[in-house]
Design a protein around this motif. Sequence first.
Motif, PDB file in Angstrom:
ATOM      1  N   GLY A   1       0.787  -1.231   0.000  1.00  0.00           N
ATOM      2  CA  GLY A   1       0.000   0.000   0.000  1.00  0.00           C
ATOM      3  C   GLY A   1       0.814   1.272   0.000  1.00  0.00           C
ATOM      4  O   GLY A   1       0.661   2.112  -0.871  1.00  0.00           O
ATOM      5  N   PHE A   2       1.730   1.400   0.965  1.00  0.00           N
ATOM      6  CA  PHE A   2       2.408   2.686   1.140  1.00  0.00           C
ATOM      7  C   PHE A   2       3.290   3.035  -0.058  1.00  0.00           C
ATOM      8  O   PHE A   2       3.187   4.127  -0.615  1.00  0.00           O
ATOM      9  CB  PHE A   2       3.240   2.662   2.420  1.00  0.00           C
ATOM     10  N   THR A   3       4.131   2.101  -0.453  1.00  0.00           N
ATOM     11  CA  THR A   3       5.051   2.407  -1.555  1.00  0.00           C
ATOM     12  C   THR A   3       4.286   2.582  -2.866  1.00  0.00           C
ATOM     13  O   THR A   3       4.701   3.353  -3.729  1.00  0.00           O
ATOM     14  CB  THR A   3       6.115   1.307  -1.718  1.00  0.00           C
ATOM     15  N   ALA A   4       3.171   1.878  -3.006  1.00  0.00           N
ATOM     16  CA  ALA A   4       2.355   2.026  -4.220  1.00  0.00           C
ATOM     17  C   ALA A   4       1.801   3.443  -4.295  1.00  0.00           C
ATOM     18  O   ALA A   4       1.901   4.119  -5.321  1.00  0.00           O
ATOM     19  CB  ALA A   4       1.215   1.022  -4.206  1.00  0.00           C
ATOM     20  N   ARG A   5       1.232   3.892  -3.179  1.00  0.00           N
ATOM     21  CA  ARG A   5       0.656   5.248  -3.156  1.00  0.00           C
ATOM     22  C   ARG A   5       1.741   6.299  -3.346  1.00  0.00           C
ATOM     23  O   ARG A   5       1.541   7.297  -4.028  1.00  0.00           O
ATOM     24  CB  ARG A   5      -0.109   5.463  -1.844  1.00  0.00           C
ATOM     25  N   LEU A   6       2.908   6.054  -2.720  1.00  0.00           N
ATOM     26  CA  LEU A   6       4.017   7.005  -2.837  1.00  0.00           C
ATOM     27  C   LEU A   6       4.451   7.155  -4.295  1.00  0.00           C
ATOM     28  O   LEU A   6       4.661   8.270  -4.788  1.00  0.00           O
ATOM     29  CB  LEU A   6       5.198   6.516  -1.990  1.00  0.00           C
TER      30      LEU A   6
ATOM     31  N   ILE B   1      11.253   7.234  -6.959  1.00  0.00           N
ATOM     32  CA  ILE B   1      10.794   5.903  -7.377  1.00  0.00           C
ATOM     33  C   ILE B   1      11.824   4.837  -6.974  1.00  0.00           C
ATOM     34  O   ILE B   1      11.460   3.733  -6.553  1.00  0.00           O
ATOM     35  CB  ILE B   1      10.513   5.889  -8.890  1.00  0.00           C
ATOM     36  N   THR B   2      13.112   5.187  -7.056  1.00  0.00           N
ATOM     37  CA  THR B   2      14.150   4.249  -6.613  1.00  0.00           C
ATOM     38  C   THR B   2      13.985   3.950  -5.128  1.00  0.00           C
ATOM     39  O   THR B   2      14.052   2.773  -4.697  1.00  0.00           O
ATOM     40  CB  THR B   2      15.558   4.841  -6.862  1.00  0.00           C
ATOM     41  N   LEU B   3      13.757   5.005  -4.334  1.00  0.00           N
ATOM     42  CA  LEU B   3      13.588   4.804  -2.890  1.00  0.00           C
ATOM     43  C   LEU B   3      12.358   3.950  -2.605  1.00  0.00           C
ATOM     44  O   LEU B   3      12.400   3.047  -1.753  1.00  0.00           O
ATOM     45  CB  LEU B   3      13.466   6.157  -2.174  1.00  0.00           C
TER      46      LEU B   3
ATOM     47  N   LEU C   1       3.540   5.275 -14.715  1.00  0.00           N
ATOM     48  CA  LEU C   1       2.838   5.671 -15.935  1.00  0.00           C
ATOM     49  C   LEU C   1       1.450   6.208 -15.597  1.00  0.00           C
ATOM     50  O   LEU C   1       1.043   7.269 -16.084  1.00  0.00           O
ATOM     51  CB  LEU C   1       2.731   4.467 -16.878  1.00  0.00           C
ATOM     52  N   ALA C   2       0.752   5.490 -14.726  1.00  0.00           N
ATOM     53  CA  ALA C   2      -0.605   5.911 -14.355  1.00  0.00           C
ATOM     54  C   ALA C   2      -0.567   7.237 -13.601  1.00  0.00           C
ATOM     55  O   ALA C   2      -1.346   8.162 -13.889  1.00  0.00           O
ATOM     56  CB  ALA C   2      -1.268   4.831 -13.501  1.00  0.00           C
ATOM     57  N   GLY C   3       0.343   7.350 -12.626  1.00  0.00           N
ATOM     58  CA  GLY C   3       0.450   8.583 -11.838  1.00  0.00           C
ATOM     59  C   GLY C   3       0.804   9.765 -12.720  1.00  0.00           C
ATOM     60  O   GLY C   3       0.204  10.835 -12.618  1.00  0.00           O
ATOM     61  N   ALA C   4       1.779   9.565 -13.613  1.00  0.00           N
ATOM     62  CA  ALA C   4       2.228  10.656 -14.478  1.00  0.00           C
ATOM     63  C   ALA C   4       1.119  11.057 -15.455  1.00  0.00           C
ATOM     64  O   ALA C   4       0.988  12.239 -15.790  1.00  0.00           O
ATOM     65  CB  ALA C   4       3.477  10.235 -15.243  1.00  0.00           C
ATOM     66  N   ALA C   5       0.323  10.089 -15.911  1.00  0.00           N
ATOM     67  CA  ALA C   5      -0.783  10.411 -16.827  1.00  0.00           C
ATOM     68  C   ALA C   5      -1.781  11.332 -16.126  1.00  0.00           C
ATOM     69  O   ALA C   5      -2.230  12.342 -16.693  1.00  0.00           O
ATOM     70  CB  ALA C   5      -1.461   9.129 -17.300  1.00  0.00           C
TER      71      ALA C   5
ATOM     72  N   ARG D   1       7.882  -4.097 -13.477  1.00  0.00           N
ATOM     73  CA  ARG D   1       6.640  -3.894 -14.225  1.00  0.00           C
ATOM     74  C   ARG D   1       5.608  -3.164 -13.367  1.00  0.00           C
ATOM     75  O   ARG D   1       4.965  -2.223 -13.814  1.00  0.00           O
ATOM     76  CB  ARG D   1       6.086  -5.232 -14.702  1.00  0.00           C
ATOM     77  N   ARG D   2       5.515  -3.609 -12.109  1.00  0.00           N
ATOM     78  CA  ARG D   2       4.520  -2.993 -11.227  1.00  0.00           C
ATOM     79  C   ARG D   2       4.812  -1.503 -11.038  1.00  0.00           C
ATOM     80  O   ARG D   2       3.924  -0.665 -11.139  1.00  0.00           O
ATOM     81  CB  ARG D   2       4.510  -3.718  -9.881  1.00  0.00           C
ATOM     82  N   TYR D   3       6.086  -1.167 -10.780  1.00  0.00           N
ATOM     83  CA  TYR D   3       6.423   0.232 -10.521  1.00  0.00           C
ATOM     84  C   TYR D   3       6.383   1.074 -11.786  1.00  0.00           C
ATOM     85  O   TYR D   3       6.025   2.250 -11.738  1.00  0.00           O
ATOM     86  CB  TYR D   3       7.776   0.331  -9.811  1.00  0.00           C
TER      87      TYR D   3
END
Lengths: 300, 224
Positions: free
Chosen positions: A25-30, A192-194, A233-237, A226-228
């Motif tokens: 959850g956390f890293t996905a939202r971040l 994103i690396t972090l 891509l989704a966040g940037a869109a 792939r997940r990140y």
Amino acid sequence: MTLLSNILRFLSGDAQADRVVPPTGFTARLTVFASAAMAFLAVFALAFSLATGRLADRWGDALAKSATIRISAPADQMDAQLLAVTEILATTPGVKEARPLGEDEQRALLEPWFGPDLPLDRLPIPRLVEVIEDDEGFDAAGLRARLAGEAPGAILDDHARWREPLVKAATRLRSLGLVAIVLITALAGVVITLAASAALSANEQVIRVLRLIGARDSYIAHAFVRRYTLRALAGAAVGTVMGALALFLLPSAGAEGGFLTGLGLQGWQWLWPLVIPLFAALVAFLATRQAALTTLQEKR
Amino acid sequence: MIELEQVAYGYGTGTLLSDVTMSLAQGSFHFLTGPSGAGKTTLMKLCYGELVAEQGSVALFGQNVREMQRDDVAEVRRRIGVVHQDCQFLDHLSLAENIMLPLTVSGRALHDPSELQELLAWVGLQQQANAKPPELSGGERQRAALARAVIMSPDVILADEPTGNVDWDMSVRLLQLLVELNRMGKTVMIATHDMNLIRSAKSQVQARVLRISNHQVTAAGANL
């Protein structure tokens, strides 16, 4: 075709393989939030850079092709000197067009400072002659010498004195916009690396199980990458759409607004923001891949 | 299939295993015993390439572990089914998905979906196929780990204290499953300190018992 098919295969993915990485959850939202915010900022940096570029071009090209001759002479000599200047210009190579400004035009130029009721006919206002150069341009030094001899009250202003610092400033602003885009890209890569490194550390047990049952490091890395990449891509869109919308809703450009109202994108430039999500995905792909391979290398 | 030659391994400055020479031949059945902390788990990890010997050599299917690349280790592990004492699973996947995981990561699939049902029936977990690992009992987890270890039809099964967290009846059940695998030609090694379990295998299988004592591995008497 190979690159395209690889990209398509990467995007279509393997549903089973995707599931081996637990949803964190956390890293996905971040990742999604950071990508959206960076893309939003990147849209503005891009618009800023393009706008200052347009400004530099306009000042550089349009003003470089024009000059003004100012004639200050006693009233009884004014017409004679104007005629002399016109004749000089007519025989000067590189002058495409020369036109004395009419009284109304001069009034319009002075109106913002002195108001609409300026008695031009009673004031010792210099006469102005607008000079348009052709592609070759004229010899400013030679023209000044001829004016000094034949129309001593005429002074040539080729705009160089104030045009150059403006063009330089606009060019530097454009460079600053590009630097901002580079910094935003680097920052997105770092965040994103972090996030990916944190996810890999949090999933140490998953990595251990996958290795125990014979998963290659490339398989494990691919699942995280792939997940990140898709999250970025989704966040940037989303961030790009929001940024473009904000630009679209800026007040329309007008002469009174000057530079600020010209900050939006124009014409085909609206296609540029489409590059941002793709670029964000590329940054996320490279950053996560590097983080994953480094982390897996450290965990024997 | 697995050969250790004068292997030594230690943690920090202490020596745990020293001058260990042994081999697991195809179709053999071994018990590895010794007191807690003697090095049974370490020896098991050396046998599937999770650890690399400090001295001596470990060869898995003819390849020296020290010279293997990471991908080689991954390939070898597909031929070795490992059952851990603590039964590590991916808790967000169902039991069936966990059992299928070795196939998933190697890009393979079952020829017939009914094979999974047969495997679940073999370990008695048909009803738990959709359960998540945290919902399972210790015995169910051990049987699920065994099912996951064999789904790739490996050549070798290494079971580290597979009966450590289960009652006697379940221990006997797990032993029977491992004996059945051995009868199918699989090489089996079970690390355990439960001598009753070793004795109970006497009537079922020809097994060698290896004992770790004073950092070394010795054969513990005659075949059972």
